[in-house]
Design an enzyme around this catalytic site. Structure first.
Site, PDB file in Angstrom:
ATOM      1  N   TYR A  53      15.091   6.249  11.574  1.00  0.00           N
ATOM      2  CA  TYR A  53      14.648   5.184  10.675  1.00  0.00           C
ATOM      3  C   TYR A  53      15.234   3.833  11.107  1.00  0.00           C
ATOM      4  O   TYR A  53      16.421   3.711  11.380  1.00  0.00           O
ATOM      5  CB  TYR A  53      15.030   5.483   9.234  1.00  0.00           C
ATOM      6  CG  TYR A  53      14.294   6.667   8.641  1.00  0.00           C
ATOM      7  CD1 TYR A  53      13.204   7.230   9.279  1.00  0.00           C
ATOM      8  CD2 TYR A  53      14.700   7.229   7.433  1.00  0.00           C
ATOM      9  CE1 TYR A  53      12.530   8.315   8.746  1.00  0.00           C
ATOM     10  CE2 TYR A  53      14.036   8.312   6.885  1.00  0.00           C
ATOM     11  CZ  TYR A  53      12.955   8.853   7.551  1.00  0.00           C
ATOM     12  OH  TYR A  53      12.294   9.941   7.009  1.00  0.00           O
ATOM     13  N   SER A 215       5.773  11.810   1.402  1.00  0.00           N
ATOM     14  CA  SER A 215       4.497  11.105   1.200  1.00  0.00           C
ATOM     15  C   SER A 215       3.671  11.723   0.077  1.00  0.00           C
ATOM     16  O   SER A 215       2.461  11.954   0.237  1.00  0.00           O
ATOM     17  CB  SER A 215       3.680  11.076   2.492  1.00  0.00           C
ATOM     18  OG  SER A 215       2.679  10.081   2.436  1.00  0.00           O
ATOM     19  N   LEU A 217       2.543  10.310  -2.414  1.00  0.00           N
ATOM     20  CA  LEU A 217       1.535   9.327  -2.837  1.00  0.00           C
ATOM     21  C   LEU A 217       0.584   8.980  -1.699  1.00  0.00           C
ATOM     22  O   LEU A 217      -0.188   8.030  -1.804  1.00  0.00           O
ATOM     23  CB  LEU A 217       2.219   8.052  -3.354  1.00  0.00           C
ATOM     24  CG  LEU A 217       3.204   8.233  -4.512  1.00  0.00           C
ATOM     25  CD1 LEU A 217       3.741   6.894  -4.966  1.00  0.00           C
ATOM     26  CD2 LEU A 217       2.558   8.975  -5.677  1.00  0.00           C
ATOM     27  N   GLY A 219       1.018   7.695   1.327  1.00  0.00           N
ATOM     28  CA  GLY A 219       1.182   6.351   1.866  1.00  0.00           C
ATOM     29  C   GLY A 219       0.776   5.251   0.907  1.00  0.00           C
ATOM     30  O   GLY A 219       0.366   4.163   1.335  1.00  0.00           O
ATOM     31  N   GLY A 220       0.886   5.508  -0.399  1.00  0.00           N
ATOM     32  CA  GLY A 220       0.535   4.514  -1.410  1.00  0.00           C
ATOM     33  C   GLY A 220      -0.888   4.621  -1.911  1.00  0.00           C
ATOM     34  O   GLY A 220      -1.284   3.920  -2.851  1.00  0.00           O
ATOM     35  N   LEU A 222      -2.235   6.836  -3.678  1.00  0.00           N
ATOM     36  CA  LEU A 222      -2.245   7.288  -5.070  1.00  0.00           C
ATOM     37  C   LEU A 222      -1.385   6.404  -5.970  1.00  0.00           C
ATOM     38  O   LEU A 222      -1.110   6.756  -7.110  1.00  0.00           O
ATOM     39  CB  LEU A 222      -1.743   8.731  -5.149  1.00  0.00           C
ATOM     40  CG  LEU A 222      -2.635   9.781  -4.485  1.00  0.00           C
ATOM     41  CD1 LEU A 222      -1.913  11.118  -4.384  1.00  0.00           C
ATOM     42  CD2 LEU A 222      -3.936   9.945  -5.268  1.00  0.00           C
ATOM     43  N   GLY A 224      -2.086   3.453  -7.244  1.00  0.00           N
ATOM     44  CA  GLY A 224      -2.769   2.642  -8.237  1.00  0.00           C
ATOM     45  C   GLY A 224      -3.281   1.308  -7.731  1.00  0.00           C
ATOM     46  O   GLY A 224      -4.060   0.635  -8.405  1.00  0.00           O
TER      47      GLY A 224
END
Length: 326
Positions: A53, A215, A217, A219-220, A222, A224
Site C-alpha cells: 500500500y 471491496s 461496496l 469499489g464504491g 454500492l 449510493g
C-alpha cells in the site's frame, strides 16, 4: 461495536475491519491519524494493511503512517489487532531478481522485517499471504510461517484471494506438520460479487476459517453515489460498470430509501448477516465516511429484505455442485 471470533481461533475482533489502503494515497497523514483515532474510539480494533500500500515506488507508505500513529502512544498499538500482507514486489532494489510477485521463504522473512520496521512494532497479530503463489510448495511456505509464529513475530497466518481448493490444500499440508495453518481468508465479496458462495465460503466454513470481505461496496459502486452526477471524473471502466448495473443500482437505491438507510450501510449489513463472514473491510478516505460506516453494525435486515436483495443481486444459486448441476 460488535465483536466476533476470528475463525476457529480464540481471538476476538470487531465486526468492522478498518482498511487502510487509502492512507498516504488519497488520504494524507493527518486525516489518516484522525480516522484511526476515531475508529479505535468507536470500538474498531481490527486494522488491515499491506506492505504494497502506497503503491509502486511509494510501497510501504501506508505501513509507515500506521507506525507513526502507533508511536504517539496512548496504548494505540496494544489496542489494535493488526494485519499486514506479503506477496507483491515493493520496488526495493536490494531484492534484485527476487523483487517479483511470490512467497519464497526468503521473501517472506525479508518483507516481514520491513513491515515491522515501518509499523514500529515487534509483531503483528495476523500475517496474510496477499495472493496464492502457484509455484512455491507448501513445505516452504509453512516452514517460513511456522518460524514466524514460533518466534512471536506473528500470532496467526492468513490468506487472501485463495480458491476453495487452495484453502483445502493449504490446510492439509499444515495438518501434516501439526500447524494451525490459515485462520482467515480475505476475499472479494459483496452484493455484486457473490461467486464465492459457490466454493470459497463453504470451504472456509468447513475448515473453520474466518472470512474477511474486501471491496464489499464494489469499489464504491454500492455506495449510493454511482447514480448521481454527470459522470465527470469517472474512468471509462467505472462508467461502463455503472451502466451495466444501472437497473440493479436503481432498484437497490429505492429499497434503501424505503428502509431509510444509506446504500453503503445496507450493503455492509448484508455482508455482516452471513454467519461465515468475520467482517467486511471498510476503507474510508475521510472521517465522514468512517462515521457513516459505523451505522452498518446496527442494521438488522429481515427475511423479506434479504429476499428482495436476492432478487436484485442474484447469487450463483447456492453452493457447488448443486448450484449448477440440478
Amino acid at each position: 461495536m460488535e465483536y466476533t471470533y476470528l475463525g476457529r481461533t480464540g481471538l476476538r475482533v470487531s465486526r468492522l475491519c478498518l482498511g487502510t489502503m487509502n492512507f498516504g494515497v488519497d488520504t494524507d497523514e493527518k486525516e489518516s491519524f484522525r480516522i484511526m483515532d476515531e475508529a479505535l474510539d468507536a470500538g474498531i480494533t481490527f486494522f488491515d494493511t499491506a506492505n504494497i500500500y502506497g503503491w509502486g515506488e511509494n510501497s510501504g507508505t501506508t505501513e509507515t503512517i500506521i507506525g507513526k500513529w502507533f508511536a504517539q502512544g496512548g496504548q494505540r498499538r496494544e489496542r489494535v489487532v493488526l494485519a499486514t500482507k506479503v506477496y507483491e514486489p515493493i520496488c526495493n532494489p536490494v531484492d534484485g531478481p527476487n523483487d517479483v510477485k511470490g512467497l519464497s521463504l526468503y521473501k517472506i522473512r525479508r518483507h516481514l522485517e520491513g513491515s515491522l520496521r515501518r509499523l514500529q512494532t515487534d509483531h503483528v497479530e495476523l500475517y496474510k499471504m496477499h495472493h496464492i503463489d502457484r509455484r512455491t510448495p507448501w513445505e516452504e511456505l509453512w516452514e517460513a510461517f511456522e518460524n514466524i509464529v514460533r518466534t512471536g513475530k506473528a500470532d496467526y497466518i492468513g490468506s487472501s484471494n485463495f480458491a476453495g481448493w487452495q484453502l483445502v490444500k493449504a490446510q492439509a499440508a499444515a495438518k501434516e506438520r501439526k500447524f494451525m495453518g490459515i485462520t482467515v481468508e480475505q476475499h472479494k465479496y459483496g452484493l455484486l460479487n457473490r461467486i464465492p458462495e459457490l466454493e470459497v465460503l463453504p470451504a472456509a466454513r468447513d475448515l473453520g476459517i474466518g472470512v474477511v470481505a474486501w471491496s464489499p461496496l464494489e469499489g464504491g459502486l454500492l455506495g449510493g453515489r454511482a447514480l448521481k452526477g454527470n459522470g465527470s471524473g469517472r474512468t471509462e471502466r467505472q462508467q461502463a460498470l455503472i451502466e451495466k448495473h444501472r437497473s440493479q443500482l436503481e432498484r437497490f437505491s429505492a429499497l434503501c430509501e424505503k428502509l431509510g438507510e444509506k446504500e453503503a450501510n445496507v450493503a455492509l449489513a448484508w455482508v455482516l448477516a452471513n454467519p461465515v463472514l468475520t467482517a467486511p473491510i471498510i476503507g474510508p478516505r475521510t472521517i465522514e465516511q468512517l462515521r457513516d460506516s459505523l451505522r452498518a453494525v446496527e442494521i438488522s435486515l429481515d427475511a423479506s429484505v434479504m429476499a428482495e436483495l436476492d432478487e436484485i443481486f442474484p447469487g450463483p444459486g447456492g453452493e457447488a455442485p448443486e448450484a449448477y448441476s440440478w
